[in-house]
Design a protein around this motif. Structure first.
Motif, short mmCIF file in Angstrom:
data_model
loop_
_atom_site.label_atom_id
_atom_site.label_comp_id
_atom_site.label_asym_id
_atom_site.label_seq_id
_atom_site.Cartn_x
_atom_site.Cartn_y
_atom_site.Cartn_z
N LYS A 1 0.83 -1.20 0.00
CA LYS A 1 0.00 0.00 0.00
C LYS A 1 0.87 1.26 0.00
O LYS A 1 0.57 2.24 -0.70
CB LYS A 1 -0.93 -0.01 1.21
N PHE A 2 1.94 1.24 0.79
CA PHE A 2 2.81 2.41 0.88
C PHE A 2 3.51 2.68 -0.46
O PHE A 2 3.61 3.83 -0.90
CB PHE A 2 3.86 2.19 1.97
N SER A 3 4.00 1.61 -1.12
CA SER A 3 4.80 1.78 -2.34
C SER A 3 3.96 2.02 -3.59
O SER A 3 4.40 2.69 -4.53
CB SER A 3 5.69 0.55 -2.56
N PHE A 4 2.72 1.49 -3.62
CA PHE A 4 1.97 1.49 -4.88
C PHE A 4 0.71 2.35 -4.87
O PHE A 4 0.11 2.58 -5.93
CB PHE A 4 1.60 0.05 -5.26
N SER A 5 0.29 2.82 -3.71
CA SER A 5 -0.96 3.59 -3.66
C SER A 5 -0.86 4.92 -4.40
O SER A 5 -1.88 5.48 -4.83
CB SER A 5 -1.38 3.83 -2.21
N THR A 6 0.34 5.45 -4.54
CA THR A 6 0.49 6.75 -5.19
C THR A 6 0.47 6.65 -6.72
O THR A 6 0.42 7.68 -7.40
CB THR A 6 1.81 7.40 -4.76
N LEU A 7 0.49 5.43 -7.26
CA LEU A 7 0.44 5.27 -8.72
C LEU A 7 -0.93 5.71 -9.22
O LEU A 7 -1.95 5.47 -8.56
CB LEU A 7 0.70 3.82 -9.11
N ARG A 8 -0.95 6.36 -10.38
CA ARG A 8 -2.20 6.89 -10.91
C ARG A 8 -2.44 6.38 -12.32
O ARG A 8 -1.52 6.20 -13.11
CB ARG A 8 -2.15 8.43 -10.94
N ASN A 9 -3.71 6.16 -12.65
CA ASN A 9 -4.11 5.79 -14.00
C ASN A 9 -4.20 7.03 -14.86
O ASN A 9 -4.61 8.10 -14.37
CB ASN A 9 -5.46 5.06 -13.98
N PRO A 10 -3.84 6.93 -16.14
CA PRO A 10 -3.98 8.09 -17.03
C PRO A 10 -5.45 8.44 -17.24
O PRO A 10 -6.32 7.58 -17.14
CB PRO A 10 -3.31 7.61 -18.32
N THR A 11 -5.70 9.68 -17.54
CA THR A 11 -7.06 10.12 -17.81
C THR A 11 -7.11 10.82 -19.17
O THR A 11 -6.36 11.78 -19.39
CB THR A 11 -7.55 11.10 -16.72
N PRO A 12 -7.92 10.34 -20.09
CA PRO A 12 -8.74 9.11 -19.96
C PRO A 12 -7.88 7.87 -20.19
O PRO A 12 -6.87 7.93 -20.88
CB PRO A 12 -9.77 9.28 -21.08
N ALA A 13 -8.28 6.75 -19.59
CA ALA A 13 -7.55 5.49 -19.75
C ALA A 13 -8.04 4.77 -21.00
O ALA A 13 -9.25 4.65 -21.23
CB ALA A 13 -7.76 4.60 -18.53
#
Length: 953
Positions: free
Chosen positions: A267-279
């Motif tokens: 959770k600490f290492s990967f929660s900050t990853l974001r999906n592109p918009t729009p995907a």
């Protein structure tokens, strides 16, 4: 399936899911309460169609950004954790302009990320003690890109750093312009050169047919040079941003871990990853079926044999429900029975094929496929091979299987499952990560071994012959079928037309009869008069018992519980082909192979295979340069059969003229074909040069074959096994020492002992001294094949062997990665040393390179070796060797194969077996100074350069 190698000659999984089934004795199953009333048909149907449960030992979660994670505690290996990053960014989603981009990004991942410069990443990966890089710990296939790490699990920092590196690969690759250009040059050249091997080039010809010109057929992971050469940091970053996104990524952690702690780290290492918009929506591709049969012929100048394959493609069947699971049980039995029949074709005296297999499994491009494959026995021809293997499949389709075959397959499957289930506590973490990878990509069920076992044991007995025969008829059809013939280019003119091949396939079904399965004759009609164990000595430290039987034979017994129901058996005596004259060497060299394929006593080899096929017994004789012996394995349940077979190979080997004729015909055909095969000519040259052009190691000729005879071979074999008193046998595995001694007395102690004290002859055969260069010009490959061989005399000892092992590791550490930057491909460094017939060693550095780069590549390697000899290895390199060796040895101590090999080697080389226990403690004898001395001693003036180049125009 993980199509890591993008090949299509494949074998079905042994059991029905990637975790495999397992089973213990029925009495050990958990007690179940009886049902109050009989289940109604509707209830049964609902239970069958219900989605499989998830293994309760695995934690599956999803972060708010869509990233999936799998966490499972597992103690094998101890204090280690497997970390895996899976991205659905495979090559199939590439556009025409992006061909090769998924693979390219896999390489860029090791060139540096936001939190790890390339040098920092290399330093971290080196400390892990394994071999890490784009070629060794990551791969890009059609449907996914995967990165793998093994980290210490007893350090929270090591785990968190490893997960941070995965997160960097998932979202923070640098795409440095210089690194992009360097990688572009490397991968562009690879793609432009096409397949590096004959198999690769043949695949390029056949995949469009197998994949019906679909998107999969156009998206080989290596990519296209024209596209790769246009890649820029920006275009790569766009692909990376589009597809390396959390909702298309899974993180898998399996090992000796605290799941709650690991979950917080993820959770600490990967929660900050974001999906592109729009995907972008992930595109889906399939391979359209083809009515009827498609034929494809493919040839290559360097392909060494002719191969026939029949593939029948079907829609994919993903195991998600109990009904799917039960279907997979039947497929497992189907594969066992039919593959056994195909294998039998390689055992008959006049065999139409030299290798064959048949199985139904998942294929590529969202397809399953039934495959029947055969390597043609050139002496019998392609037609015979096609008719034989298609005939076997047609016989199964038309008549089905026999009840005895089905029952044997069930028993064999149960035995296999019993072993797996019993050893489930020792299941490697990598096996679990592969399962969870598959679950993420295909949604394949992961119910866990306990659920699979219960389902299996409760249902395998209910499978009927009618169900199996119906399955065979459904799988084996003439629709959506592909027939492939691969052959050397030199055989192209001899290949049939498409119409002729189809006629052979059609004719294969003419005159077929039902399969007959009869093996009721006992191996031995009368048991021999037993000998006696005259001396029994117990080594309580090694937990080994040493016997001396009344005929003089020595037996070493090492009981273990590492692999339930497994017993490894081997025996040796000195002599071997060193006792044959040069004139009779061919006969002597063929003797063991011919005898082991001729059967024993009243059994032909075909009958013997049928009798033993489901007993887990495999025993065969061998005759080497300086030893002869027996090697094999058995289940503890069938130990008696294995001992009988060993006795018969000593006393009653069969002399089969048809088998001899088949071997000679095959050798004669190989002579004709081998003259034009680069690999064969090159290998013949290597053998001749490294053996000082001794007559017996020169290439085979028709005259040598004509001088050989079955009588000479048979008599030589009998002579080598005439005195059992010269032999030392080693048994390792799941047995009770007191219980097996009577068997040893009966079957081994009764063998004749003549007190001959026979031993080998030292023929003085060794590589030439000084500087030697031998270049072979053959074929048309754009790659040069090179071997650099250092050799010389060797004082065989534990201390010297350790230094040689360290030397090999240091060469791999120092050279393997740097060679790639010098356009040197597939580097391999091997060190071999032996005591008999005289102490000798070889250090072989093998690699591929572009033809024009050959001299430069050789000079580069020799320069690097010269530098290493001057400076010696670093402290860090020696520490890495010690760390890796210690880890390997710790794992080996729990393996039957390790103990079997170590005890046998110690006996053969007259070493103290007690030192086996102290190998880890001895590792600190390897130091930078000692290995530097070894480098200068063994990488000296005796250097042989063996080079394969294309024919000159």
């Amino acid at each position: 399936m993980n199509f890591k190698n993008t090949g299509y000659i494949w074998a079905a999984a042994l059991l029905i899911t990637s975790s495999t089934f397992a089973q213990v004795k029925k009495s050990k199953t958990p007690a179940r309460k009886p049902a109050a009333t009989a289940a109604k048909p509707t209830a049964i149907a609902n239970a069958i169609s219900a989605v499989l449960p998830v293994d309760p030992y695995v934690t599956i979660g999803k972060l708010p950004n869509g990233l999936t994670y799998y966490i499972r505690p597992n103690g094998q290996p101890a204090k280690k954790a497997q970390l895996v990053l899976v991205s659905k960014a495979g090559s199939v989603i590439e556009t025409d302009a992006q061909r090769g981009m998924a693979n390219f990004i896999q390489y860029m991942a090791f060139k540096g990320t936001r939190d790890f410069s390339q040098s920092e990443m290399n330093a971290y990966l080196s400390k892990l003690g394994g071999r890490y890089g784009a070629d060794t710990s990551a791969f890009a296939s059609y449907d996914e890109t995967v990165y793998q790490l093994t980290v210490p699990a007893d350090s929270g920092k090591a785990l968190s750093t490893g997960l941070n590196l995965l997160a960097n690969w998932a979202s923070h690759i640098n795409f440095d312009e210089n690194a992009v250009n360097t990688t572009k040059a490397l991968l562009g050249a690879k793609a432009a050169a096409g397949g590096q091997t004959a198999e690769d080039r043949l695949m390029e010809q056949t995949l469009p047919v197998l994949l019906n010109n679909s998107q999969y057929a156009k998206r080989a992971p290596l990519g296209a040079a024209a596209a790769i050469n246009t890649f820029t940091a920006a275009s790569l970053k766009n692909f990376y941003t589009d597809w390396y996104r959390p909702d298309m990524i899974a993180v898998i952690v399996v090992g000796d871990i605290n799941p709650k702690q690991v979950e917080e780290m993820i959770k600490f290492s990967f929660s900050t990853l974001r999906n592109p918009t729009p995907a972008k929506p992930q595109p889906q591709f399939n391979v359209a079926p083809v009515a009827g049969t498609v034929v494809k012929f493919a040839t290559d100048k360097d392909f060494p044999y002719t191969l026939f394959q029949m593939l029948i493609k079907h829609p994919p069947a993903i195991t998600k429900t109990k009904a799917d699971l039960l279907r997979a049980v039947r497929i497992n039995l189907f594969n066992q029975i039919l593959n056994t029949r195909i294998t039998d074709l390689t055992k008959i005296p006049i065999r139409p094929i030299t290798y064959g297999q048949a199985s139904y499994a998942d294929f590529m491009g969202n397809q399953d496929a039934f495959s029947a494959l055969a390597v043609v026995n050139a002496a019998q021809g392609l037609e015979g091979a096609v008719k034989a293997i298609v005939g076997e499949t047609e016989q199964a389709r038309r008549f089905g299987f026999t009840l005895t075959e089905l029952e044997k397959a069930k028993q064999s499957a149960i035995a296999q499952i019993t072993n797996v289930y019993s050893a489930k506590a020792n299941k490697p973490s990598a096996n679990y990560t592969n399962e969870y990878d598959r679950h993420f990509i295909t949604r394949q069920g992961i119910p866990g071994i306990d659920y699979e076992y219960n389902t299996y044991i409760d249902n395998i007995g209910k499978i009927t012959l009618a169900e199996m025969n119906a399955l065979a008829a459904k799988i084996i059809t003439d629709q959506n079928r592909v027939l492939i013939v691969e052959a050397p280019e030199s055989q192209k003119a001899n290949l049939p037309t498409e119409q002729t091949l189809l006629k052979w396939v059609s004719d294969a079904g003419v005159g077929l009869k039902e399969y007959v399965d009869d093996n009721s004759i006992p191996l031995m009609s009368k048991l021999p008069e037993p000998g006696k164990a005259e001396s029994i000595k117990v080594d309580s430290i090694l937990q080994v018992t040493n016997l001396t039987l009344s005929n003089g034979m020595k037996v070493i017994l090492k009981p273990t519980k590492f692999t339930p129901n497994q017993v490894l058996v081997s025996g040796f005596a000195f002599g071997g082909t060193s006792l044959a004259s040069d004139a009779d060497f061919v006969s002597a060299n063929l003797a063991a192979s011919v005898i082991s394929n001729s059967g024993v006593a009243g059994y032909t080899q075909t009958q013997l295979v049928k009798k033993l096929r489901d007993k887990g017994v495999s025993v065969s004789p061998y005759i080497g340069d300086v030893t002869q012996g027996i090697s094999g394995y058995t289940t503890a349940d069938n130990f008696d059969d294995a001992m009988q077979l060993i006795h018969l190979y000593f006393t009653s080997p069969r002399k089969d003229a048809d088998v001899w004729k088949a071997y000679v015909n095959q050798a004669q055909t190989a002579l004709t074909q081998g003259a034009n095969e680069p690999g064969v000519v090159y290998q013949d040259t290597i053998v001749a040069v490294l053996n000082g052009y001794a007559p017996r190691f020169m290439p085979m000729t028709a005259a040598k074959l004509n001088a050989a005879s079955l009588d000479k071979a048979y008599n030589f074999y009998k002579a080598r096994f005439a005195d059992a008193g010269n032999f030392t046998f080693t048994l390792t595995g799941d047995f009770n020492t007191d219980a097996v001694i009577p068997y040893l007395e009966t079957y081994l102690g009764s063998l004749p002992g003549t007190n001959s004290k026979e031993t080998f002859k030292n023929l003085g055969i060794h590589p030439p001294t000084g500087q030697v260069t031998k270049t072979v010009y053959k074929g048309a490959s754009t790659r040069a094949t090179v071997q650099l061989v250092y050799s010389g005399k060797y004082d065989y000892s534990e201390a010297n062997n350790l230094q040689m092992d360290a030397l090999e590791e240091v060469l791999n550490i120092r050279l393997a990665d740097s060679l790639k930057d010098a356009s040197i491909l597939s580097p391999s460094i091997r060190v071999n040393y032996a005591k008999n017939p005289e102490g000798n060693y070889k250090v072989t550095i093998a690699f591929l390179t572009d033809v024009a780069n050959t001299d430069k590549a050789v000079e580069y390697i020799l320069t690097e070796i010269s530098k290493l000899k001057q400076t010696g290895p670093t402290e860090g390199e020696i520490k890495m060797f010690i760390l890796r060796q210690a880890r390997n040895i710790q794992g080996q101590y729990k393996q039957n194969t390790f103990w079997q090999a170590s005890l046998s080697t110690a006996a053969q080389n007259q070493q103290d077996p007690g030192k086996i226990l102290y190998r880890i403690q001895q590792l600190d004898q390897a130091t930078p100074q000692s290995v530097k001395a070894a480098l200068n001693k063994y990488l000296g003036s005796n250097l042989i350069k063996l080079i394969l180049l294309p024919e000159k125009n």
